[in-house]
Design an enzyme around this catalytic site. Structure first.
Site, PDB file in Angstrom:
ATOM      1  N   ASP A 120       0.750  -1.193  -0.072  1.00  0.00           N
ATOM      2  CA  ASP A 120       0.117   0.086   0.064  1.00  0.00           C
ATOM      3  C   ASP A 120       0.821   1.249  -0.122  1.00  0.00           C
ATOM      4  O   ASP A 120       0.364   2.216   0.324  1.00  0.00           O
ATOM      5  CB  ASP A 120      -0.967  -0.003   1.263  1.00  0.00           C
ATOM      6  CG  ASP A 120      -0.180  -0.168   2.548  1.00  0.00           C
ATOM      7  OD1 ASP A 120       1.148  -0.189   2.586  1.00  0.00           O
ATOM      8  OD2 ASP A 120      -0.717  -0.153   3.571  1.00  0.00           O
ATOM      9  N   GLU A 123      -0.642  -8.632  -1.286  1.00  0.00           N
ATOM     10  CA  GLU A 123      -1.298  -8.393  -0.397  1.00  0.00           C
ATOM     11  C   GLU A 123      -2.546  -7.370  -0.616  1.00  0.00           C
ATOM     12  O   GLU A 123      -2.660  -6.291  -0.120  1.00  0.00           O
ATOM     13  CB  GLU A 123      -0.054  -7.555   0.406  1.00  0.00           C
ATOM     14  CG  GLU A 123      -0.714  -7.382   2.093  1.00  0.00           C
ATOM     15  CD  GLU A 123       0.468  -6.676   2.838  1.00  0.00           C
ATOM     16  OE1 GLU A 123       0.468  -5.374   2.619  1.00  0.00           O
ATOM     17  OE2 GLU A 123       0.977  -7.093   3.625  1.00  0.00           O
ATOM     18  N   GLU A 164      -2.264   5.092   2.739  1.00  0.00           N
ATOM     19  CA  GLU A 164      -2.089   3.563   2.736  1.00  0.00           C
ATOM     20  C   GLU A 164      -3.381   2.957   2.240  1.00  0.00           C
ATOM     21  O   GLU A 164      -3.631   2.306   1.404  1.00  0.00           O
ATOM     22  CB  GLU A 164      -1.586   2.881   3.503  1.00  0.00           C
ATOM     23  CG  GLU A 164       0.042   3.177   3.781  1.00  0.00           C
ATOM     24  CD  GLU A 164       0.202   4.510   4.658  1.00  0.00           C
ATOM     25  OE1 GLU A 164      -0.785   5.056   5.123  1.00  0.00           O
ATOM     26  OE2 GLU A 164       1.461   4.649   4.833  1.00  0.00           O
ATOM     27  N   HIS A 187       5.421   4.636  13.051  1.00  0.00           N
ATOM     28  CA  HIS A 187       5.780   5.767  11.853  1.00  0.00           C
ATOM     29  C   HIS A 187       4.369   6.421  11.180  1.00  0.00           C
ATOM     30  O   HIS A 187       4.819   6.817  10.153  1.00  0.00           O
ATOM     31  CB  HIS A 187       6.755   5.013  10.837  1.00  0.00           C
ATOM     32  CG  HIS A 187       5.984   3.876  10.191  1.00  0.00           C
ATOM     33  ND1 HIS A 187       5.308   4.008   9.258  1.00  0.00           N
ATOM     34  CD2 HIS A 187       6.099   2.578  10.234  1.00  0.00           C
ATOM     35  CE1 HIS A 187       4.732   3.053   8.799  1.00  0.00           C
ATOM     36  NE2 HIS A 187       5.076   1.992   9.534  1.00  0.00           N
ATOM     37  N   ARG A 227       1.861   8.164   9.323  1.00  0.00           N
ATOM     38  CA  ARG A 227       1.818   9.482   9.072  1.00  0.00           C
ATOM     39  C   ARG A 227       0.332  10.280   9.631  1.00  0.00           C
ATOM     40  O   ARG A 227       0.444  11.464   9.824  1.00  0.00           O
ATOM     41  CB  ARG A 227       1.598   9.670   7.444  1.00  0.00           C
ATOM     42  CG  ARG A 227       1.550  10.960   6.822  1.00  0.00           C
ATOM     43  CD  ARG A 227       1.812  10.583   5.406  1.00  0.00           C
ATOM     44  NE  ARG A 227       2.744   9.894   4.799  1.00  0.00           N
ATOM     45  CZ  ARG A 227       3.685  10.524   4.192  1.00  0.00           C
ATOM     46  NH1 ARG A 227       3.790  12.064   3.888  1.00  0.00           N
ATOM     47  NH2 ARG A 227       4.875   9.839   3.796  1.00  0.00           N
ATOM     48  N   HIS A 241      12.030   4.860  13.589  1.00  0.00           N
ATOM     49  CA  HIS A 241      12.015   5.027  12.179  1.00  0.00           C
ATOM     50  C   HIS A 241      13.151   6.273  11.863  1.00  0.00           C
ATOM     51  O   HIS A 241      12.967   7.160  12.629  1.00  0.00           O
ATOM     52  CB  HIS A 241      10.682   5.229  11.711  1.00  0.00           C
ATOM     53  CG  HIS A 241      10.288   5.039  10.522  1.00  0.00           C
ATOM     54  ND1 HIS A 241      10.495   6.048   9.479  1.00  0.00           N
ATOM     55  CD2 HIS A 241       9.426   3.987   9.661  1.00  0.00           C
ATOM     56  CE1 HIS A 241       9.991   5.713   8.264  1.00  0.00           C
ATOM     57  NE2 HIS A 241       9.500   4.476   8.463  1.00  0.00           N
TER      58      HIS A 241
HETATM   59  C1  UD1 Z   1       6.645   4.853   4.184  1.00  0.00           C
HETATM   60  C2  UD1 Z   1       5.249   4.505   3.400  1.00  0.00           C
HETATM   61  C3  UD1 Z   1       4.348   3.418   4.384  1.00  0.00           C
HETATM   62  C4  UD1 Z   1       4.949   2.325   5.192  1.00  0.00           C
HETATM   63  C5  UD1 Z   1       6.431   2.815   5.507  1.00  0.00           C
HETATM   64  C6  UD1 Z   1       7.275   1.897   5.874  1.00  0.00           C
HETATM   65  C7  UD1 Z   1       4.059   5.933   1.705  1.00  0.00           C
HETATM   66  C8  UD1 Z   1       3.282   7.035   1.852  1.00  0.00           C
HETATM   67  N1  UD1 Z   1       4.462   5.539   3.143  1.00  0.00           N
HETATM   68  O1  UD1 Z   1       6.259   5.774   5.132  1.00  0.00           O
HETATM   69  O2  UD1 Z   1       3.234   3.172   3.818  1.00  0.00           O
HETATM   70  O3  UD1 Z   1       4.626   1.961   6.064  1.00  0.00           O
HETATM   71  O4  UD1 Z   1       7.358   3.652   4.386  1.00  0.00           O
HETATM   72  O5  UD1 Z   1       8.390   2.054   6.807  1.00  0.00           O
HETATM   73  O6  UD1 Z   1       4.534   5.272   0.909  1.00  0.00           O
HETATM   74  N2  UD1 Z   1      13.770   8.246   5.790  1.00  0.00           N
HETATM   75  C9  UD1 Z   1      14.938   8.469   5.751  1.00  0.00           C
HETATM   76  N3  UD1 Z   1      15.620   6.919   5.300  1.00  0.00           N
HETATM   77  C10 UD1 Z   1      14.775   5.947   5.275  1.00  0.00           C
HETATM   78  C11 UD1 Z   1      13.572   5.898   5.097  1.00  0.00           C
HETATM   79  C12 UD1 Z   1      12.998   7.320   5.572  1.00  0.00           C
HETATM   80  O7  UD1 Z   1      15.712   9.146   5.866  1.00  0.00           O
HETATM   81  O8  UD1 Z   1      15.488   4.901   4.976  1.00  0.00           O
HETATM   82  C13 UD1 Z   1      13.062   9.526   6.194  1.00  0.00           C
HETATM   83  C14 UD1 Z   1      13.452  10.754   4.973  1.00  0.00           C
HETATM   84  O9  UD1 Z   1      13.344  12.049   5.368  1.00  0.00           O
HETATM   85  C15 UD1 Z   1      11.920  10.617   3.966  1.00  0.00           C
HETATM   86  C16 UD1 Z   1      11.268  10.296   5.283  1.00  0.00           C
HETATM   87  O10 UD1 Z   1      11.785   9.429   6.210  1.00  0.00           O
HETATM   88  O11 UD1 Z   1      11.655  11.596   3.450  1.00  0.00           O
HETATM   89  C17 UD1 Z   1       9.691   9.759   4.739  1.00  0.00           C
HETATM   90  O12 UD1 Z   1       9.999   8.407   4.098  1.00  0.00           O
HETATM   91  P1  UD1 Z   1       8.670   7.852   3.341  1.00  0.00           P
HETATM   92  O13 UD1 Z   1       8.962   6.462   2.813  1.00  0.00           O
HETATM   93  O14 UD1 Z   1       8.131   8.725   2.320  1.00  0.00           O
HETATM   94  O15 UD1 Z   1       7.657   7.680   4.369  1.00  0.00           O
HETATM   95  P2  UD1 Z   1       7.404   6.740   5.310  1.00  0.00           P
HETATM   96  O16 UD1 Z   1       6.855   7.641   6.675  1.00  0.00           O
HETATM   97  O17 UD1 Z   1       8.819   6.174   5.854  1.00  0.00           O
HETATM   98  N1  UDP Z   2      11.415  -4.280  10.669  1.00  0.00           N
HETATM   99  C1  UDP Z   2      12.898  -4.401  10.870  1.00  0.00           C
HETATM  100  N2  UDP Z   2      13.641  -3.377  11.344  1.00  0.00           N
HETATM  101  C2  UDP Z   2      13.044  -2.346  12.285  1.00  0.00           C
HETATM  102  C3  UDP Z   2      11.666  -2.411  12.426  1.00  0.00           C
HETATM  103  C4  UDP Z   2      11.060  -3.303  11.599  1.00  0.00           C
HETATM  104  O1  UDP Z   2      13.299  -5.170  10.213  1.00  0.00           O
HETATM  105  O2  UDP Z   2      13.915  -1.854  13.002  1.00  0.00           O
HETATM  106  C5  UDP Z   2      10.639  -4.871  10.227  1.00  0.00           C
HETATM  107  C6  UDP Z   2       9.285  -5.543  10.626  1.00  0.00           C
HETATM  108  O3  UDP Z   2       9.812  -7.007  11.127  1.00  0.00           O
HETATM  109  C7  UDP Z   2       8.342  -5.870   9.466  1.00  0.00           C
HETATM  110  C8  UDP Z   2       8.631  -4.500   8.815  1.00  0.00           C
HETATM  111  O4  UDP Z   2      10.348  -4.031   9.088  1.00  0.00           O
HETATM  112  O5  UDP Z   2       8.601  -6.962   8.859  1.00  0.00           O
HETATM  113  C9  UDP Z   2       7.905  -3.436   9.208  1.00  0.00           C
HETATM  114  O6  UDP Z   2       8.022  -2.174   8.472  1.00  0.00           O
HETATM  115  P1  UDP Z   2       7.550  -0.935   8.840  1.00  0.00           P
HETATM  116  O7  UDP Z   2       6.842  -0.815  10.299  1.00  0.00           O
HETATM  117  O8  UDP Z   2       8.446   0.046   8.686  1.00  0.00           O
HETATM  118  O9  UDP Z   2       6.325  -0.738   7.901  1.00  0.00           O
HETATM  119  P2  UDP Z   2       4.580  -1.300   7.809  1.00  0.00           P
HETATM  120  O10 UDP Z   2       4.662  -2.668   7.893  1.00  0.00           O
HETATM  121  O11 UDP Z   2       3.793  -0.570   9.058  1.00  0.00           O
HETATM  122  O12 UDP Z   2       4.301  -0.962   6.472  1.00  0.00           O
END
Ligand code: UD1
Ligand code: UDP
Length: 395
Positions: free
Chosen positions: A94, A116, A130, A217, A219, A250
């Site tokens: 998603d 999924e 999502e 994490h 939003r 995160h």
């Molecule tokens: C995203 C997904 C969410 C998913 C989550 C898993 C969307 C809109 N959101 O949310 O569905 O559950 O990932 O974790 O698709 N950042 C870093 N390094 C990283 C990752 C993130 O610095 O490796 C920081 C950056 O500033 C980035 C911000 O986090 O701009 C947001 O990352 P983004 O992937 O857009 O949104 P998430 O909240 O991580």
């Molecule tokens: N996870 C990981 N390291 C971490 C936290 C989570 O590998 O420090 C794994 C967790 O076991 C799961 C996935 O990451 O499989 C979940 O990711 P996240 O919570 O970022 O996204 P969501 O599942 O909510 O989309």
């Protein structure tokens, strides 16, 4: 037959990698394209599973918004899809990467398989974006791989023909069980324990210690709700000095700011300079370390989708710090409890679980409703059968 697999975040990687492996084992041509919507957290998963992408859009910037991600992914994928001309694009879940990749494939009239599919809260803005990302992928997809019967029902109610939906289980369980299996030896357990001791000063080998593992994490919780969650964690830590709270934070700055301000041990960044000593803030962990940490935890408090699905396999109760969930099966199985984002409710529910062995046992005994570890094989078998028979788009 050429498959293109497109993903961009940590959970997509963890969940789609078993499908990549099965496709390769079956001898198909597989082109892997990552958007790197998440850079570091994606790379952690790619490195651990030894996956080298064919294409990397490398789009992530600090504090990116939804428009930015959507535009960059759509733009980047156009050229790659036009060049590679895959028979089918596979997306997972998603995220904005998954939704935009489906849109790009649709614009080029390429078949789409959605892994999924069908999870719904029926609340447009929760989880945001999502819920609608997943719904819109469903509108565009040709092959819908629903993890559970409930997800299938959601899709049929929306008018997706039964013949385009398959219940497969969730591929996250494939990955999880493989990693649990790899960790079964005493030597490996000792190695994992040493990692936490040396890297994070955490002793996880004492089985009498009650640990609460936290992640967050979402939003829709940014701002007030996130602060409430942090204040609840602080209260739990203060009331239970014998309990350790471990929180791999995160990388999203919207998460890190309140977490480090309220729970951090850096006196400069603390709100009131009284962060409890039994809270440990860690960096995001590589999957194998995270799985080990889950296995050594007493309770998990999270808003993560994937963790709601994994925890029952480890017999860990989960307090879901959200107002909605698309994982009702876990609620029905009594392994998940939806506790919302209010400080007092979160704190009270955690305390009850810490204090009442009876409540704890009822929540930790359940069978995992999300899969048996064989979902990826089912998905690849279904695709093989349907694509080989020349039925490229079932619509
Ligand atoms: C995203 C997904 C969410 C998913 C989550 C898993 C969307 C809109 N959101 O949310 O569905 O559950 O990932 O974790 O698709 N950042 C870093 N390094 C990283 C990752 C993130 O610095 O490796 C920081 C950056 O500033 C980035 C911000 O986090 O701009 C947001 O990352 P983004 O992937 O857009 O949104 P998430 O909240 O991580
Ligand atoms: N996870 C990981 N390291 C971490 C936290 C989570 O590998 O420090 C794994 C967790 O076991 C799961 C996935 O990451 O499989 C979940 O990711 P996240 O919570 O970022 O996204 P969501 O599942 O909510 O989309």
């Amino acid at each position: 037959m050429k498959f293109m697999i497109i993903f961009g975040t940590r959970p997509e990687a963890i969940k789609i990698i078993p499908v990549i492996r099965k496709l390769k084992e079956s001898g198909f041509q597989v082109v892997i394209c990552v958007t790197a919507q998440q850079r570091e957290m994606l790379d952690q998963s790619l490195d651990f599973f030894g996956i080298i992408p064919d294409y990397d859009l490398n789009i992530m910037v600090d504090c990116q918004d939804l428009f930015y991600v959507t535009i960059k992914v759509l733009e980047g994928l156009k050229k790659i899809l036009q060049k590679e001309k895959p028979d089918i694009v596979l997306v997972q879940g998603d995220t904005s990467t998954a939704f935009t990749a489906s849109l790009a494939a649709f614009y080029l009239q390429i078949s789409i398989g959605h892994i999924e599919a069908g999870l719904r809260t029926h609340n447009k803005y929760n989880p945001f974006p999502e819920e609608k990302n997943r719904h819109l992928i469903g509108v565009l997809a040709d092959y819908h791989f629903a993890p559970t019967e409930l997800a299938r029902d959601n899709l049929t109610k929306e008018g997706i023909p039964e013949s385009q939906i398959w219940v497969t289980g969730n591929t996250v369980i494939d990955t999880l069980l493989e990693v649990i299996n790899r960790q079964s030896s005493v030597v490996k357990q000792e190695e994992l324990g040493r990692y936490f001791k040396e890297r994070w000063k955490l002793v996880l080998t004492d089985d009498n210690q009650k640990r609460i593992l936290v992640t967050g994490h979402r939003r829709e919780s940014f701002g007030e709700d996130f602060r409430n969650i942090c204040m609840a964690l602080k209260e739990i830590a203060e009331k239970n000095p014998d309990v350790t709270i471990i929180y791999p934070v995160h990388l999203n700055p919207n998460v890190r700011k309140p977490v480090y301000e309220i729970l951090g041990s850096d006196p400069v960044n603390q709100i009131d300079g009284t962060a409890p000593k039994n809270i440990f803030l860690l960096e995001p962990l590589e999957y194998e370390y995270f799985v080990y940490l889950m296995s050594k935890s007493y309770i998990i408090m999270t808003d993560s989708g994937g963790i709601q699905e994994e925890a029952p396999s480890l017999h860990k109760p989960v307090l879901v710090m959200r107002n909605t969930t698309e994982r009702y099966e876990g609620i029905e199985a009594n392994t998940l409890r939806l506790v919302g984002t209010k400080k007092d409710v979160i704190s009270r529910e955690a305390q009850q679980l810490l204090d009442s062995k009876d409540t704890y046992d009822k929540m930790s005994r359940s069978i995992n409703p999300y899969g048996d570890g064989k979902a990826a094989g089912r998905i690849v078998d279904i695709l093989t059968k349907n694509l080989m028979s020349g039925d490229r788009s079932k619509r």
